[in-house]
Design a protein around this motif. Structure first.
Motif, PDB file in Angstrom:
ATOM      1  N   TYR A 153       2.754   2.196  -7.317  1.00 34.82           N
ATOM      2  CA  TYR A 153       2.768   0.873  -7.958  1.00 34.82           C
ATOM      3  C   TYR A 153       1.684   0.823  -9.043  1.00 34.82           C
ATOM      4  O   TYR A 153       1.906   0.292 -10.132  1.00 34.82           O
ATOM      5  N   LEU A 191       2.186   9.882   1.104  1.00 35.49           N
ATOM      6  CA  LEU A 191       3.527   9.763   1.682  1.00 35.49           C
ATOM      7  C   LEU A 191       3.813  10.928   2.636  1.00 35.49           C
ATOM      8  O   LEU A 191       4.392  10.735   3.718  1.00 35.49           O
ATOM      9  N   ILE A 231       2.611   4.014  -1.469  1.00 40.41           N
ATOM     10  CA  ILE A 231       3.365   3.027  -2.256  1.00 40.41           C
ATOM     11  C   ILE A 231       2.456   2.376  -3.293  1.00 40.41           C
ATOM     12  O   ILE A 231       2.841   2.210  -4.462  1.00 40.41           O
ATOM     13  N   LEU A 235       1.710   2.831   3.142  1.00 37.17           N
ATOM     14  CA  LEU A 235       1.381   1.733   2.224  1.00 37.17           C
ATOM     15  C   LEU A 235       0.472   2.214   1.089  1.00 37.17           C
ATOM     16  O   LEU A 235       0.622   1.779  -0.051  1.00 37.17           O
TER      17      LEU A 235
END
Length: 128
Positions: free
Chosen positions: A117, A82, A113, A110
């Motif tokens: 996740y 990030l 993320i 992405l």
């Protein structure tokens, strides 16, 4: 789903490791790709950044092949992705990098993320 995400994270980690190695060996190539000025200082800085990419990518490959969950390494790797994304977007905004570098920033965004996740679904599977 966890296995699919794990394979994707492995591919991201290998890509990070290999691109970091390329950045260490030929930083001018990467600087040229993102449209940044190429001089001795920028090549040194990009090689240093490449070293950290290599280390974080290698750490995540190690984590993903280790049977023991290492949430801390995944968290910090997610933050690294990030942060890298934000740094590239700032570089584009400031005119240091060409807009084409947004592809790198989006990839890292992405990836970050997906790291978080993965933590979420790993925790859910551990509770089940």
């Amino acid at each position: 789903m966890k296995k699919v995400i794990r394979v994707i994270l492995l591919l991201i980690s290998l890509t990070t490791l290999l691109s970091g190695l390329i950045q260490i060996i030929v930083p001018a190539f990467v600087l040229n790709f993102v449209g940044a000025p190429i001089d001795t200082a920028s090549k040194q800085l990009f090689a240093t950044i490449g070293m950290f990419m290599f280390l974080f990518g290698g750490m995540m490959v190690h984590v993903l092949y280790n049977e023991n969950e290492n949430r801390v390494a995944v968290i910090w790797s997610g933050f690294q992705k990030l942060g890298a994304s934000a740094a590239v977007f700032v570089g584009i905004y400031k005119g240091v990098f060409v807009p084409l570098a947004a592809g790198v920033a989006v990839f890292d965004l992405l990836s970050g993320i997906l790291f978080f996740y993965y933590l979420k679904i790993a925790k859910e599977h551990a509770v089940s």
